[in-house]
Each structure stands twice: as structure tokens, then as C-alpha cells.
Design an enzyme around this catalytic site. Structure first.
Site, mmCIF file in Angstrom:
data_model
loop_
_atom_site.group_PDB
_atom_site.id
_atom_site.type_symbol
_atom_site.label_atom_id
_atom_site.label_comp_id
_atom_site.label_asym_id
_atom_site.label_seq_id
_atom_site.Cartn_x
_atom_site.Cartn_y
_atom_site.Cartn_z
ATOM 1 N N THR A 182 -54.014 75.373 67.233
ATOM 2 C CA THR A 182 -53.462 76.150 66.119
ATOM 3 C C THR A 182 -53.066 77.568 66.525
ATOM 4 O O THR A 182 -53.691 78.155 67.390
ATOM 5 C CB THR A 182 -54.582 76.265 65.057
ATOM 6 O OG1 THR A 182 -55.165 74.984 64.893
ATOM 7 C CG2 THR A 182 -54.072 76.790 63.756
ATOM 8 N N ARG A 209 -53.098 61.719 60.538
ATOM 9 C CA ARG A 209 -54.355 62.470 60.683
ATOM 10 C C ARG A 209 -54.160 63.906 60.197
ATOM 11 O O ARG A 209 -53.156 64.550 60.460
ATOM 12 C CB ARG A 209 -54.772 62.442 62.156
ATOM 13 C CG ARG A 209 -55.992 63.305 62.494
ATOM 14 C CD ARG A 209 -55.582 64.690 62.936
ATOM 15 N NE ARG A 209 -56.724 65.480 63.368
ATOM 16 C CZ ARG A 209 -56.661 66.781 63.633
ATOM 17 N NH1 ARG A 209 -55.531 67.425 63.522
ATOM 18 N NH2 ARG A 209 -57.726 67.439 64.009
ATOM 19 N N VAL A 210 -55.148 64.421 59.465
ATOM 20 C CA VAL A 210 -55.090 65.796 58.954
ATOM 21 C C VAL A 210 -56.294 66.563 59.486
ATOM 22 O O VAL A 210 -57.421 66.044 59.464
ATOM 23 C CB VAL A 210 -55.122 65.813 57.407
ATOM 24 C CG1 VAL A 210 -55.025 67.247 56.890
ATOM 25 C CG2 VAL A 210 -53.991 64.966 56.831
ATOM 26 N N GLY A 211 -56.071 67.781 59.954
ATOM 27 C CA GLY A 211 -57.163 68.605 60.471
ATOM 28 C C GLY A 211 -57.599 69.653 59.461
ATOM 29 O O GLY A 211 -57.585 69.431 58.250
ATOM 30 N N ASP A 212 -57.974 70.808 59.957
ATOM 31 C CA ASP A 212 -58.531 71.874 59.121
ATOM 32 C C ASP A 212 -57.495 72.803 58.509
ATOM 33 O O ASP A 212 -57.745 73.425 57.464
ATOM 34 C CB ASP A 212 -59.485 72.739 59.968
ATOM 35 C CG ASP A 212 -58.777 73.325 61.193
ATOM 36 O OD1 ASP A 212 -58.169 72.536 61.955
ATOM 37 O OD2 ASP A 212 -58.808 74.551 61.381
ATOM 38 N N THR A 231 -59.407 78.045 64.677
ATOM 39 C CA THR A 231 -58.687 77.197 65.630
ATOM 40 C C THR A 231 -59.719 76.302 66.312
ATOM 41 O O THR A 231 -60.876 76.693 66.460
ATOM 42 C CB THR A 231 -57.925 78.047 66.670
ATOM 43 O OG1 THR A 231 -57.508 77.204 67.750
ATOM 44 C CG2 THR A 231 -58.756 79.182 67.245
ATOM 45 N N GLY A 232 -59.296 75.096 66.720
ATOM 46 C CA GLY A 232 -60.236 74.192 67.391
ATOM 47 C C GLY A 232 -60.118 72.783 66.845
ATOM 48 O O GLY A 232 -59.095 72.420 66.260
ATOM 49 N N GLY A 234 -60.136 70.180 64.479
ATOM 50 C CA GLY A 234 -60.004 70.290 63.032
ATOM 51 C C GLY A 234 -61.033 69.520 62.236
ATOM 52 O O GLY A 234 -61.492 69.979 61.187
#
Ligand code: GLY
Length: 298
Positions: A182, A209-212, A231-232, A234
Site C-alpha cells: 500500500t 480478495r479484499v484487504g485492509d 500498510t502490510g 491486509g
């Protein structure tokens, strides 16, 4: 804290009389020279905090070295789906899995400012962008296409079912680079806060797929006490609702201590955060994280 390879960038000072914009280019790459980030915050700075953070993220989305906008990682099925979000106190806008647009963060801002919603996803987000005049744009680059082919070949050979094991093995064998992940920015301008983030996601990942990043409180949170972006990996950040946790702790301890404690929780999973409050700013990560900052006395 056990991460031997971690680079640690922390900054803490009483800075309530300063306007500040702080941005990061993602946690994860040992190779990324910190010089890559230089000048982004100053170029992005404006008297409007939301403009400042959005400008910073647009600069990084347009730079093919970052995993956001142009240069976003390609998913296992060959598609590029991007997430982005913006927030100011009491307001939030994000897009999930948007495709074929140049600057997802601008569409996220339009979701916040031009709709009664907080999130638009998939084809709805793309349709909204097109109606507003965002043209067709292919964010793939030679680098991401070549990484994708290597990843697909490597994944065919793998038999393990653990995503993170696969991921670490691919990096160890030099098949794919560590992801830059990110990009994000936070700002405090004349005591007002804003935050923005954008990502191609954490490779390798499935379509959908969905992250943070697009989830309020997970990869981004902004309120009257400050602004935080992450960041990282998710999934880990979202399960922890990391940015809201940090926000809730603002003023209970030094910002630096709060960030360190929250990131230590992640152990081997890559994570980083940047944050501003009324009189502090700080950044902390458990892997290398390029950052840039611009401050001006008011
Ligand atoms: N932090 C970005 C993602 O996991 O999607």
C-alpha cells in the site's frame, strides 16, 4: 522485538504549531532506497489536508515502482483489482476491487464527496468512475507482467496449502519481489486531519480478495484526534482493526509507543503505520518502509 531485518523509522516531537504531511510507500522491500520517496510530501502539500493526502497518493499511484495505481500487482487470475480510501473526520469514501482506472484514490474521494455511500465495489465502482469521466486505463507494467508469469509458474509447482508459506517461499527463491504494498498519507493542516491510502493488494491473491485499505478503521482512520494509515498484510491488519485501535489510543501514551506496541503484535506478518495527532507524528514498521515528510511552521 525479534525482527532482525527490520528497518525502524520513528519520529516523535511536539509539533502542534506545525502543518505536516507524512507519507509512506509501503512496507516490505529491503531493496527500496529511501531516496525513492524524497520530495513527494512537499510536492503534495496544500493548505487543504484532504488535497494534500490525495495529491501524495496520486503521485505514488502514478509512479510504476509502487504497488498502487500504475504498477499494481497482478492477481492469480491475471486481473488487476485495486482498493483505495480517503477520510476526514466524520467522512469516509472507498473503492473495492476497481479495475482499469488510473487513480483509484480520486474515485474514492468522489465516493465520499458525491454519493451518500461510503464504499463502492467492483463493477459498481467502475461504472461510477466512467460516469464521472474516468477513462479506461491499464495499470499493468512490464515489471508486474513479468512478476506475474514467474508467480504463476512457481505456484503450479507448489503443493503446500498455506498462502503465507507459499508467499515467503516465492520471495526466498527470488521468484517474486517482496511487495511494496500500500501507499498512504496523513496530514494535519491548521489543526485539521485527513488520510488517504491506495493499493493493488498483497500478492499472491485471488480475484475478489479484499484487504485492509477500503475498510474504515482497518487500513485507515481519521477523526478529530488524528489520522492513521497502515500498510502490510491486509488480512492481519483488518482482523485487528489496526488504525481504529491506534486512533482510540491517541493521547493515552506517546504516539511512538502506541505505534510500536501495536506493530509488535504482528510478529512475522509485515505491518507498518504512520500517524499524526494534534501535537505528535510517528511512523513505525516491522519491515523496511520508505517514508517522506514535509513540515511547515504556522
Ligand atoms: N495492505 C494492502 C492489502 O493487504 O491489500
Amino acid at each position: 522485538f525479534k525482527c532482525l531485518n527490520c528497518f525502524l523509522y520513528m519520529c516523535l516531537m511536539k509539533d502542534s504549531m506545525e502543518n505536516i504531511i507524512l507519507c509512506h510507500g509501503g512496507v516490505g522491500s529491503k531493496e527500496r532506497p529511501l531516496d525513492d520517496m524524497k520530495g513527494i510530501a512537499e510536492k503534495a502539500y496544500s493548505k487543504n489536508p484532504l488535497d494534500s493526502v490525495v495529491n501524495a497518493v496520486v503521485i505514488m499511484e502514478d509512479d510504476p515502482r509502487f504497488n498502487a495505481g500504475t504498477g499494481s500487482v497482478i492477481r492469480i487470475d491475471g486481473s488487476v483489482q485495486m482498493d483505495a480510501a480517503v477520510s476526514i473526520p466524520g467522512k469516509f469514501g472507498s473503492v473495492i476491487g476497481i479495475e482499469n482506472v488510473k487513480n483509484p484514490v480520486l474515485v474514492a474521494r468522489d465516493v465520499m464527496e458525491k454519493t451518500p455511500h461510503i464504499i463502492l465495489s467492483g463493477s459498481g465502482a467502475v461504472q461510477f468512475a466512467r460516469k464521472l469521466g474516468y477513462g479506461e486505463y491499464d495499470p499493468k507494467t512490464e515489471r508486474t507482467i513479468s512478476q506475474y508469469s514467474k508467480m504463476v509458474e512457481a505456484l503450479k509447482k507448489e503443493t503446500t496449502d498455506n498462502r503465507y508459506k507459499i508467499f515467503k517461499e516465492l520471495i526466498r527463491n527470488g521468484i517474486i519481489d517482496e511487495p511494496h504494498d500500500t501507499v498512504g498519507a496523513v496530514a494535519r493542516i491548521d489543526g485539521k486531519f485527513a488520510a488517504a491510502v491506495s493499493t493493488g493488494g498483497a500478492s499472491p491473491m485471488m480475484r475478489g480478495r479484499v484487504g485492509d485499505v477500503p475498510i474504515p478503521g482497518a487500513g485507515i482512520f481519521c477523526g478529530e484526534k488524528g489520522a492513521v494509515v497502515a500498510t502490510g498484510i491486509g488480512e492481519e491488519i483488518a482482523k485487528r482493526v489496526l488504525c481504529h485501535r491506534i486512533y482510540e489510543r491517541i493521547n493515552t501514551d506517546k504516539l511512538e509507543n502506541i505505534l510500536r506496541e501495536e506493530i509488535e503484535y504482528f510478529g512475522e506478518n509485515l505491518a507498518g503505520v504512520i500517524a499524526v495527532s494534534h501535537d505528535e507524528h510517528a511512523f513505525f514498521s516491522n519491515g523496511s518502509m520508505g517514508t517522506d515528510m514535509f513540515k511547515i511552521k504556522v
